[in-house]
Write a protein that holds these residues in place. Sequence first.
Motif: not given
Length: 119
Positions: A49-50, A52, A54, A56
Amino acid sequence: MTTRTAIFKYIEDNFGVTPEFPFKKYPRYTALKNRHGKWFGLVMNVPAQKLGLSGTTDLEILDIKVDPEFGELLRSKSGFLPAYHMNKEHWLSMVLDKATDEALLFQLLDDSYNLVINN
């Protein structure tokens, strides 16, 4: 899959440098520096997510310096992203996974090393 070990062996064999681990908080973050101490790469494990994306899970990435026009072209391809924590015009993040083109990765390392040497 191109591994950290393969990258580290490549830079040692081709540039005579060894990886450095400068971040105590992030012990797996690995700086690739030339003999003058200038960075030409950074290997990191970053949450998707960092970047950009999807999901985890952490992704293994390589940040490399690129010619801005070539970087723009590469960012349009799968596995290439705007640089994480670096200048997004001059740096690029490459996801290291089973789809990584090892020959292209090594060419990009060569290019990054040469860009840093010549600046």
